[in-house]
Design a protein around this motif. Structure first.
Motif, PDB file in Angstrom:
ATOM      1  N   LEU A  56      96.400  30.257  42.926  1.00  0.00           N
ATOM      2  CA  LEU A  56      95.894  28.987  43.442  1.00  0.00           C
ATOM      3  C   LEU A  56      96.490  27.811  42.665  1.00  0.00           C
ATOM      4  CD1 LEU A  56      93.960  27.460  45.311  1.00  0.00           C
ATOM      5  CD2 LEU A  56      92.161  27.803  43.624  1.00  0.00           C
ATOM      6  N   LYS A  57      96.563  27.947  41.333  1.00  0.00           N
ATOM      7  CA  LYS A  57      97.143  26.886  40.518  1.00  0.00           C
ATOM      8  C   LYS A  57      98.611  26.669  40.843  1.00  0.00           C
ATOM      9  CE  LYS A  57      94.069  27.386  36.494  1.00  0.00           C
ATOM     10  NZ  LYS A  57      94.003  27.724  35.043  1.00  0.00           N
TER      11      LYS A  57
ATOM     12  N   GLY B 115      93.737  22.085  37.121  1.00  0.00           N
ATOM     13  CA  GLY B 115      92.972  22.778  36.101  1.00  0.00           C
ATOM     14  C   GLY B 115      91.512  22.942  36.470  1.00  0.00           C
ATOM     15  N   PHE B 116      90.929  21.910  37.052  1.00  0.00           N
ATOM     16  CA  PHE B 116      89.509  21.941  37.391  1.00  0.00           C
ATOM     17  C   PHE B 116      89.233  22.972  38.485  1.00  0.00           C
ATOM     18  CE2 PHE B 116      85.541  20.520  39.230  1.00  0.00           C
ATOM     19  CZ  PHE B 116      84.811  20.118  38.127  1.00  0.00           C
ATOM     20  N   VAL B 117      90.001  22.923  39.568  1.00  0.00           N
ATOM     21  CA  VAL B 117      89.797  23.857  40.682  1.00  0.00           C
ATOM     22  C   VAL B 117      90.094  25.286  40.240  1.00  0.00           C
ATOM     23  CG1 VAL B 117      90.635  24.521  42.974  1.00  0.00           C
ATOM     24  CG2 VAL B 117      90.249  22.120  42.431  1.00  0.00           C
ATOM     25  N   GLY B 118      91.114  25.470  39.391  1.00  0.00           N
ATOM     26  CA  GLY B 118      91.431  26.804  38.895  1.00  0.00           C
ATOM     27  C   GLY B 118      90.281  27.411  38.111  1.00  0.00           C
ATOM     28  N   ASN B 119      89.654  26.627  37.252  1.00  0.00           N
ATOM     29  CA  ASN B 119      88.512  27.129  36.476  1.00  0.00           C
ATOM     30  C   ASN B 119      87.320  27.453  37.367  1.00  0.00           C
ATOM     31  OD1 ASN B 119      89.875  26.915  34.042  1.00  0.00           O
ATOM     32  ND2 ASN B 119      89.207  24.821  33.681  1.00  0.00           N
TER      33      ASN B 119
ATOM     34  N   GLU C 117      94.478  13.571  28.761  1.00  0.00           N
ATOM     35  CA  GLU C 117      95.159  14.843  28.600  1.00  0.00           C
ATOM     36  C   GLU C 117      94.686  15.853  29.643  1.00  0.00           C
ATOM     37  OE1 GLU C 117      97.311  16.191  25.591  1.00  0.00           O
ATOM     38  OE2 GLU C 117      97.882  14.160  26.164  1.00  0.00           O
ATOM     39  N   GLU C 118      93.357  15.957  29.815  1.00  0.00           N
ATOM     40  CA  GLU C 118      92.814  16.979  30.714  1.00  0.00           C
ATOM     41  C   GLU C 118      91.361  16.658  31.023  1.00  0.00           C
ATOM     42  OE1 GLU C 118      92.556  21.893  30.946  1.00  0.00           O
ATOM     43  OE2 GLU C 118      92.923  20.881  29.038  1.00  0.00           O
ATOM     44  N   VAL C 119      90.964  16.953  32.255  1.00  0.00           N
ATOM     45  CA  VAL C 119      89.564  16.882  32.653  1.00  0.00           C
ATOM     46  C   VAL C 119      89.082  18.312  32.873  1.00  0.00           C
ATOM     47  CG1 VAL C 119      87.895  16.056  34.339  1.00  0.00           C
ATOM     48  CG2 VAL C 119      89.833  14.617  33.709  1.00  0.00           C
ATOM     49  N   GLN C 120      88.171  18.779  32.022  1.00  0.00           N
ATOM     50  CA  GLN C 120      87.661  20.136  32.108  1.00  0.00           C
ATOM     51  C   GLN C 120      86.282  20.125  32.761  1.00  0.00           C
ATOM     52  OE1 GLN C 120      87.857  21.523  28.048  1.00  0.00           O
ATOM     53  NE2 GLN C 120      90.074  21.853  28.140  1.00  0.00           N
ATOM     54  N   LEU C 121      85.635  21.306  32.798  1.00  0.00           N
ATOM     55  CA  LEU C 121      84.349  21.414  33.475  1.00  0.00           C
ATOM     56  C   LEU C 121      83.297  20.495  32.867  1.00  0.00           C
ATOM     57  CD1 LEU C 121      84.051  25.271  34.038  1.00  0.00           C
ATOM     58  CD2 LEU C 121      84.678  23.517  35.697  1.00  0.00           C
ATOM     59  N   PHE C 122      83.294  20.365  31.541  1.00  0.00           N
ATOM     60  CA  PHE C 122      82.238  19.610  30.877  1.00  0.00           C
ATOM     61  C   PHE C 122      82.753  18.419  30.071  1.00  0.00           C
ATOM     62  CE2 PHE C 122      80.831  24.044  31.224  1.00  0.00           C
ATOM     63  CZ  PHE C 122      79.662  23.878  31.956  1.00  0.00           C
TER      64      PHE C 122
END
Length: 278
Positions: free
Chosen positions: A48-49, A63-67, A142-147
């Motif tokens: 998917l990524k 990154g967000f959708v992959g997680n 740099e990155e937007v993660q789940l939290f």
């Protein structure tokens, strides 16, 4: 050994062997389902990524959708593995839902961060690489993660901010547009020729090739201060050139004022002394 055999009847021994064999097969099946399912979940998430990368999707969204996809598939794999052990998954899901509710109440802050991350992905106030100011911190995304959201400051520090704090405060995105306006103020003395000052400022601006012609720069008297006449100088530049032009114009303007004999006064006050006859 003979004593053990005497304690367990042949019927009981047969029952135990059957139970162990059946449970062992179920356990092996559950382990196989878990590891194969985990591998497939990781594989699907990576596919998917890569698909989103080929479609030139925003790296933050990738990154967000992959997680999300990985953890969602992993949850299904765990339920399937538990089902292989003979556990009723319907009741298990109900128990899992009740436990999830209790955990959710205990982790309200984490869920708020998760919800804020989802909102940022949907509305996209910024993307990876943008220079923003949020929650009292300025830096490149740099990155937007789940939290959390990770920023890199200009002095190369990594700052990790909970997503809820990012969305609950004002977000300033300095990279949202291709161009930015420089807001400069230069003070000159009251005894200086204002027409000459404006001419010199325009000459310095015209020598700077990185300034944009459209919109045209603004040069005007901004304020009659206590010690100086303040000129507002507002040219436009490409966002990537902002700080380079900002620093260079400050230096060039000071040197040119010195060459032209234009004073840059510092704050001062006139002191009047009156003498009175005794």
């Amino acid at each position: 050994m003979e004593e053990v055999k005497s304690l367990v009847s042949p019927e009981q021994m047969s029952t135990m062997v059957d139970w162990v064999s059946q449970f062992g097969l179920k356990l092996i099946a559950a382990i196989v389902v878990f590891f194969i399912g985990k591998w497939l979940a990781r594989r699907i998430s990576n596919l998917l990524k890569r698909g989103m990368q080929r479609a030139e999707t925003d790296p933050t969204l990738i990154g967000f959708v992959g997680n999300i996809a990985y953890f969602g598939l992993l949850t299904m794999v765990v339920i399937a593995a538990v089902g292989q052990l003979g556990v009723q998954t319907t009741s298990f899901i109900a128990v899992l839902g009740a436990a999830g509710l209790a955990i959710g109440l205990a982790l309200q802050g984490s869920l708020a961060n998760f919800a804020a991350g989802v909102l940022m992905i949907i509305f996209r106030p910024f993307k990876a690489g943008d220079y923003i100011e949020a929650a009292g911190t300025a830096g490149s995304v740099e990155e937007v993660q789940l939290f959390t959201t990770t920023l890199k400051t200009p002095d190369n520090k990594i700052v990790i901010i909970p997503n809820a704090q990012v969305t609950s405060d004002t977000i300033t995105n300095y990279s949202a547009r291709d161009t930015r306006r420089l807001d400069l103020v230069f003070g000159v003395g009251y005894g200086d020729d204002l027409d000459k000052v404006k001419r010199v400022i325009w000459e310095v601006l015209n020598e700077e090739s990185r300034l944009l012609k459209d919109p045209e720069p603004v040069v005007a008297v901004l304020n009659l201060g206590e010690s100086s006449v303040d000129f507002a100088v507002r040219p436009w530049v490409n966002s990537a050139d902002y700080w380079g032009v900002y620093f260079d114009l400050q230096e060039k303007m000071k040197k040119r004022f010195d060459q032209e004999g234009i004073s840059i006064p510092f704050p001062q006050r006139d002191l009047h002394v009156y003498q009175h006859a005794s």
